[in-house]
Design an enzyme around this catalytic site. Structure first.
Site, PDB file in Angstrom:
ATOM      1  CB  ALA A  13       4.183   2.859 -25.765  1.00 23.87           C
ATOM      2  N   GLY A  15       2.797   8.474 -28.038  1.00 22.93           N
ATOM      3  CA  GLY A  15       1.698   9.117 -27.985  1.00 22.93           C
ATOM      4  C   GLY A  15       0.758  10.161 -27.663  1.00 22.93           C
ATOM      5  CE  LYS A 149     -12.778   8.172 -35.491  1.00 21.48           C
ATOM      6  NZ  LYS A 149     -12.629   9.645 -35.672  1.00 21.48           N
ATOM      7  CG  ASP A 178     -17.645   3.910 -31.767  1.00 22.05           C
ATOM      8  OD1 ASP A 178     -17.591   5.078 -30.869  1.00 22.05           O
ATOM      9  OD2 ASP A 178     -18.360   4.461 -33.070  1.00 22.05           O
ATOM     10  CG  HIS A 179     -14.070   7.620 -27.895  1.00 27.21           C
ATOM     11  ND1 HIS A 179     -13.988   8.119 -29.165  1.00 27.21           N
ATOM     12  CD2 HIS A 179     -14.479   8.243 -27.000  1.00 27.21           C
ATOM     13  CE1 HIS A 179     -14.253   9.441 -28.960  1.00 27.21           C
ATOM     14  NE2 HIS A 179     -15.057   9.817 -27.832  1.00 27.21           N
ATOM     15  CD  GLU A 217     -15.958  17.066 -31.560  1.00 22.85           C
ATOM     16  OE1 GLU A 217     -15.047  17.532 -29.838  1.00 22.85           O
ATOM     17  OE2 GLU A 217     -16.022  16.918 -31.774  1.00 22.85           O
ATOM     18  CG  HIS A 241     -18.002   8.372 -32.597  1.00 22.51           C
ATOM     19  ND1 HIS A 241     -17.541   7.009 -32.108  1.00 22.51           N
ATOM     20  CD2 HIS A 241     -17.140   9.377 -32.731  1.00 22.51           C
ATOM     21  CE1 HIS A 241     -15.939   7.719 -31.769  1.00 22.51           C
ATOM     22  NE2 HIS A 241     -16.072   8.674 -32.592  1.00 22.51           N
TER      23      HIS A 241
HETATM   24  C1  BG6 Z   1     -13.119  11.562 -32.016  1.00 27.49           C
HETATM   25  C2  BG6 Z   1     -13.392  12.301 -33.329  1.00 27.49           C
HETATM   26  O1  BG6 Z   1     -13.533   9.991 -32.379  1.00 27.49           O
HETATM   27  O2  BG6 Z   1     -14.577  12.022 -31.472  1.00 27.49           O
HETATM   28  C3  BG6 Z   1     -13.010  13.795 -32.638  1.00 27.49           C
HETATM   29  O3  BG6 Z   1     -11.979  11.708 -34.308  1.00 27.49           O
HETATM   30  C4  BG6 Z   1     -13.988  14.259 -31.712  1.00 27.49           C
HETATM   31  O4  BG6 Z   1     -12.096  14.681 -33.780  1.00 27.49           O
HETATM   32  C5  BG6 Z   1     -14.518  12.904 -30.350  1.00 27.49           C
HETATM   33  O5  BG6 Z   1     -13.391  15.347 -30.752  1.00 27.49           O
HETATM   34  C6  BG6 Z   1     -15.194  13.558 -29.823  1.00 27.49           C
HETATM   35  O6  BG6 Z   1     -15.654  11.981 -29.023  1.00 27.49           O
HETATM   36  P1  BG6 Z   1     -15.968  12.727 -27.492  1.00 27.49           P
HETATM   37  O7  BG6 Z   1     -15.786  12.043 -26.548  1.00 27.49           O
HETATM   38  O8  BG6 Z   1     -15.190  14.335 -26.117  1.00 27.49           O
HETATM   39  O9  BG6 Z   1     -17.784  13.618 -27.214  1.00 27.49           O
END
Ligand code: BG6
Length: 490
Positions: A13, A15, A149, A178-179, A217, A241
């Site tokens: 919490a 972090g 993850k 998995d966001h 990125e 992802h």
């Molecule tokens: C994360 C990775 O799961 O996804 C990161 O650990 C990466 O390294 C990130 O930067 C990218 O997520 P997003 O939502 O910015 O595309």
């Protein structure tokens, strides 16, 4: 709107994830009235903090998410409590349990509990075991585990972790984050495909030439060198992802839009993915590592000079690959994936390239018609663009490319809290559709393990792409060998 009630324990919490994503997301749910009054949060971390200090942190972290003059931030923060914790000590779990029982009562949470592990993965297994043994999972309502993850480092370690958490939670109580599955346009893949009559009939190897999924990125590895050195882009982005997006693009229409049916269709895609191993890896996959270069007008160092990174590092910060899905629908259609750090732009995009028409009636000498493309913009813009050919006024017999675009307005999607907001809400309502099932995790790891095993055996020629570029030139060659090229991402 459903208004779930629950006691949420957030491990980690203090972090980054909790402060940047989870608190603001919970706040937004609260603000929209999607959270009942009957919720409480226990922040759990090692540091000594009083409830008041913790509540101050929470307030600070939600300030920017507050749209209404912050009037209800105090009320929101009053639901937060803190426990200074030692993850290996049963006595500490004992205190945590007492606190939880008291708050269950005070907030009338119906005995519902969510355990959110937002911390270093080496403790995931230990925590799950203790939660079970020290009685924290003895609840009257539901109990759910949300786990960030990385879910393991390879198939073997993922299995071990899974076995550990399965002693305390059943598969349907485990919410593996998995966001990307919280992103609006990733969720939209399904809708675009299955709610339109004009795409699905063409969504196969008769009409689609290839599909390209790019997530680039501009950021480098930042302060995460220690984690990233043992991960690399393949484990960090592809295993989760990228393969999740491929599964959503390639799956069969589920018989119903429920968790079980959707996940089972995704699993079938992963099962049909052709194994790439040993010498084949070099044919189907390209790895890269960034050297120095210019990023947003500034000179930036190469990966090997980043904090906590081995100056001889063999870790890849870029991956491009060609995936083949050996089933009736997709036989012969390559799915190209590409992801990298320190690239030209921050962008996640899917390009579906349709096959050329059988005969071009419009060409002038060498000129060829542009193929039809369906572009799904995941971030930062959110929307879809359909590339067609039409005649411009007065231009007899000439076909010109035109674009039909739809943009989802609003948010700048660079890892916004919105993804987490949706995922948290899903979890509270018990909808696990947009979380990864164990079978998906296992299949993705076994695919990726073959590649990393081969790469581990051979030294790479790194660095092989400049910061601020589109990645190594081998990535272009990968498509050129098939007579194709990457559609530009920006
Ligand atoms: C994360 C990775 O799961 O996804 C990161 O650990 C990466 O390294 C990130 O930067 C990218 O997520 P997003 O939502 O910015 O595309």
């Amino acid at each position: 709107n459903e208004k779930p009630s629950a006691l949420i324990m957030i491990f980690g919490a203090t972090g980054d994830l909790a402060n940047r994503k989870l608190f603001p997301s919970l706040y937004r749910l609260f603000e929209k009235g999607n959270l009942s009054e009957n919720f409480a949060v226990i922040g759990v971390a090692r540091r000594e903090l009083s409830n008041e200090q913790f509540q101050e942190n929470v307030k600070k972290s939600v300030q920017s998410a507050a749209s209404n003059g912050n009037s209800n931030i105090d009320e929101f923060a009053s639901h937060f409590y803190y426990h200074s914790h030692d993850v290996t000590d049963s006595v500490s779990y004992g205190y945590l349990r007492e606190m939880a029982v008291r708050l269950d009562e005070q907030y009338q949470t119906n005995g519902n509990r969510i355990f959110y592990l937002a911390m270093a993965p080496e403790f995931f297994g230990t925590i799950a075991t203790h939660l079970n043994e020290d009685g924290l999972t003895d609840v009257k309502g539901f109990k759910r585990l949300v786990i960030e993850k990385p879910f393991g480092h390879d198939l073997q370690s993922a299995k071990e972790l899974n076995n550990q958490i399965r002693t305390a939670f059943s598969e349907d109580e485990i919410y593996r984050i998995d966001h990307y599955l919280g992103k609006e346009m990733v969720r939209n893949i399904e809708v675009i495909r299955f709610a339109n009559a004009i795409f699905e009939p063409l969504w196969n190897n008769r009409y689609i030439s290839n599909i390209q999924v790019t997530s680039s990125e501009t950021l480098g590895v930042e302060e995460r060198g220690r984690y990233y050195e043992n991960s690399g882009a393949l484990r960090d982005m592809v295993q989760n992802h990228m393969l999740q997006m491929v599964a959503l693009l390639a799956m069969e229409p589920p018989i119903k839009l429920n968790t079980e049916e959707i996940r089972s269709e995704k699993v079938k895609v992963l099962r049909a993915m052709r194994t790439v191993k040993d010498d084949k890896v070099d044919k189907y996959f390209v790895r890269g590592q960034y050297g120095e270069g210019i990023n947003n007008g500034e000179k930036v160092p190469g990966y090997r000079n980043e904090h906590m990174v081995d100056p001889q590092s063999n870790t890849e910060t870029f991956v491009a690959g060609k995936l083949l899905i050996d089933n009736f629908r997709w036989a012969g259609v390559p799915f190209y994936i590409r992801t990298g750090k320190r690239m030209k732009s921050k962008s996640t995009k899917i390009v579906v390239q349709f096959k050329d028409i059988p005969m071009n009636l419009y060409y002038k000498t060498e000129q060829t018609l542009n193929p039809n493309l369906l572009v799904i913009h995941i971030q930062p813009e959110e929307g879809i663009t359909l590339h067609l050919n039409a005649q411009k006024t007065g231009n007899h017999m000439n076909a010109t490319p035109v674009k039909l675009s739809y943009a989802n307005t609003g948010i700048d999607g660079i890892n916004t809290p919105e993804a987490y907001e949706k995922l948290l809400y899903d979890c509270m309502r018990g909808d696990a559709t947009n979380f990864t099932h164990w079978d998906e995790v296992a299949l993705s790891w076994s695919f990726v393990d073959n590649i990393s095993q081969h790469w581990q055996k051979t030294q790479a020629h790194f660095p092989n792409y400049e910061s601020g570029s589109a990645g190594p030139k081998e990535s272009d060659v990968l498509l050129a060998k098939d007579g194709l090229f990457w559609w530009p991402i920006d």
